[in-house]
Design an enzyme around this catalytic site. Structure first.
Site, short mmCIF file in Angstrom:
data_model
loop_
_atom_site.label_atom_id
_atom_site.label_comp_id
_atom_site.label_asym_id
_atom_site.label_seq_id
_atom_site.Cartn_x
_atom_site.Cartn_y
_atom_site.Cartn_z
N SER A 92 58.78 51.66 61.13
CA SER A 92 58.23 51.60 62.64
C SER A 92 58.03 50.36 62.82
CB SER A 92 56.97 52.85 62.52
OG SER A 92 57.62 54.13 62.88
N LYS A 150 48.69 47.93 67.66
CA LYS A 150 49.37 49.12 67.91
C LYS A 150 48.21 50.26 67.90
CE LYS A 150 52.88 52.27 65.46
NZ LYS A 150 53.46 52.54 64.31
N SER A 179 58.33 54.25 65.50
CA SER A 179 57.16 54.36 66.30
C SER A 179 56.61 53.41 66.89
CB SER A 179 56.11 55.21 65.71
OG SER A 179 55.54 54.63 64.76
N1 GLN Z 1 60.75 57.05 62.43
C1 GLN Z 1 60.29 57.41 61.16
C2 GLN Z 1 59.47 58.80 61.28
O1 GLN Z 1 59.68 59.30 62.40
C3 GLN Z 1 59.01 56.46 60.63
C4 GLN Z 1 57.84 56.28 61.47
C5 GLN Z 1 56.85 55.22 61.02
O2 GLN Z 1 57.10 54.37 60.05
N2 GLN Z 1 55.69 55.51 61.32
O3 GLN Z 1 58.93 59.12 60.29
#
Ligand code: GLN
Length: 515
Positions: free
Chosen positions: A187, A88, A163
């Site tokens: 994410s 990532k 994400s």
């Molecule tokens: N979707 C969540 C957010 O927008 C989690 C993001 C993540 O785990 N990096 O904060």
């Protein structure tokens, strides 16, 4: 793409490892097959922001030479040596760009490797490249990337989650057998859920965060992305462990005894006799699609038939988890993102007119470098932390965090693992939630409590609804990561028995979609 390379990329990482060790395939063949796949389908999927062809092939060739040399040189190779991996793009890599999905870091090269990257290099896994993500890991659809959205291999008109949509889509589309992700609020697990892959958020402190670009430091965790529970466990085993460079890393003595061989053995066992599984009352019902709930109930039924004891647990504070997260996360992020000032590193944008003061350069840089979602959270976070509002917002959110931890403690008195759908819906169409931040935030309603409590969680495919993957999430007490592998591994095996092919193998052939 030849049929041999097509069959190579469809092996699990464990099978690739076995064939490499048996000398049936070389790492160069295996790595080339993935690079060919990326060339064939990534124009559609956009999982990769950078492909490191030359470096990956060089690592692969060196592993093949060590294997060919025989003796101790071959014997000392790590089981995953020669198995390619994607990373990532929130995790820093020397010699490959790291962007965090943001214009703010476009063109930036890290001078050092993250600890997890050092570990995969030491194991000599060819790094295929860096995967797409929502800017600074803020989002649930990968549409907030500054470099265009990633598409879901199950249906390229839909989102791959976020994400870490790039890592999940790359693994689902056979562009990589394994990937690294980060999970601050879901994410790794939520993209896993909507792409039919397996993803784990380890216990907070179980995997070093050194070199993961900080979003919300009390929640962030690096973890594995794979197609099978066993593969996720193999990668987890490699990246876990104490790291002096991460002050929140668990001391070596606190790791569960025999931690990871146990994950791998457990992952292949169907036996759940006597396992107490707690269904979280608050994480089902309103807001969850009927098809998601139907697959979830069927999964519980499979586990029950095989000896698990299913109980319901009440976690009343979970109703406030999303609200608490969206105060704590932006507060920490607003502080972490202060470093992107156009002075020290990354993008610098000069104001179009007027004096070149440091404030004006910072202002122009941050206005041009950050996207809307990042700006929204910086504003939210600085507001929540401001004098006069601190107690009302940040202080209250921290109290809710404590209540959530207590709900988990009480639930784990009644159950060994907890279970819920990972995401309330299957993958939704691109652009359908982009203008409604709250609708986007609701995708993480089931994954966020684990981050607030620092406990491990996994998402494993639980079947299909409308032809799209549904994820089942298992949670365990801190440092009991082996338990989530046991439960998820059992469900995976039980479901495999009911289908002709594993769920991950049922993804439509993209060559047909892309022509
Ligand atoms: N979707 C969540 C957010 O927008 C989690 C993001 C993540 O785990 N990096 O904060």
């Amino acid at each position: 793409m030849t049929s041999t390379s097509n069959s190579l990329i469809r092996l699990t990482a464990a099978e690739m490892s076995a064939k490499l060790r048996a000398g049936e395939i070389t790492s160069v063949e295996l790595t080339q097959a993935h690079l060919d796949r990326i060339a064939a389908v990534d124009g559609t999927i956009n999982a990769f922001l950078h492909v490191a062809e030359a470096e990956a092939l060089e690592t692969a060739a060196a592993v093949d030479r060590s294997r060919a040399a025989g003796g101790t040189e071959a014997e000392s190779l790590h089981p995953l040596a020669g198995v390619p991996i994607a990373v990532k793009d929130l995790i820093v890599t020397k010699g490959q760009p790291t962007t965090a999905g943001s214009k703010m870091l476009e063109g930036w090269m890290s001078p050092y490797d993250a600890t997890v990257v050092e570990k995969i290099r030491a194991a000599r896994m060819p790094i295929l490249g860096k995967t797409n993500l929502d800017e600074f890991a803020m989002g649930s659809s990968t549409e907030h990337s500054a470099f265009g959205p990633t598409r879901n291999p199950w249906d390229p008109t839909r989102i791959p989650g976020g994400s870490g949509g790039g890592s999940a889509a790359a693994v689902a589309a056979f562009e990589a057998p394994l990937a690294l992700g980060t999970d601050t609020g879901g994410s790794i697990r939520q993209p896993g859920s909507v792409t039919g892959t397996v993803g784990t958020k380890p216990t907070y402190g179980g995997v070093s965060r050194y070199g993961a670009i900080a979003m919300a430091s009390s929640l962030d965790q690096i973890g594995p992305v794979a197609r099978t529970v066993e593969d996720a466990a193999l990668l987890h085993e490699l990246i876990a462990g104490h790291d002096n460079k991460d002050s929140t890393s668990l001391p070596e003595a606190e790791y569960p005894e025999g931690r990871l061989p146990a994950f791998v053995d457990a992952a292949s066992a169907k036996n759940v006799a006597g396992l107490r599984i707690g269904v979280i009352k608050q994480l089902q019902g309103a807001g969850y699609q009927a098809g998601v709930l139907a697959r979830f109930q069927e999964a519980l039924e499979r586990l029950r038939e095989n000896g698990a004891e299913i109980v319901e647990v009440d976690c009343p504070s979970f109703d406030y988890a999303l609200g608490a997260y969206y105060l704590i996360m932006p507060s920490e992020a607003s502080s972490n993102l202060a470093r992107y000032d156009g002075v020290r590193y990354g993008t610098r944008v000069l104001p179009e007119e007027g004096p070149l003061t440091i404030e004006r350069v910072m202002g122009a840089t941050r206005a041009a470098g950050f996207g809307d979602e990042v700006k929204r959270r910086i504003i939210l976070g600085t507001y929540a932390l401001s004098a006069g509002y601190y107690d009302a917002y940040y202080g209250s959110a921290q109290k809710i965090r404590t209540l959530i931890q207590r709900d988990f403690d009480a639930a784990f008195e009644q159950a060994d693992v907890l279970v819920s759908p990972t995401s309330p819906t299957v993958a939704f169409p691109l652009a359908s939630k982009l203008d409604d931040p709250v609708a986007m935030y609701l995708n993480d309603v089931a994954t966020i409590p684990a981050n607030l409590a620092g406990i491990p969680g996994i998402s494993v495919p639980g079947g299909l609804s409308e032809g799209l993957p549904v994820g089942v999430q298992f949670l365990a007490p801190a440092k009991q990561d082996a338990r989530v592998y046991h439960a998820a591994g059992a469900l995976e095996q039980l479901l495999n028995d009911t289908y002709d092919a594993p769920l991950w193998a049922q993804v439509p052939a993209l060559e047909e979609v892309t022509g």
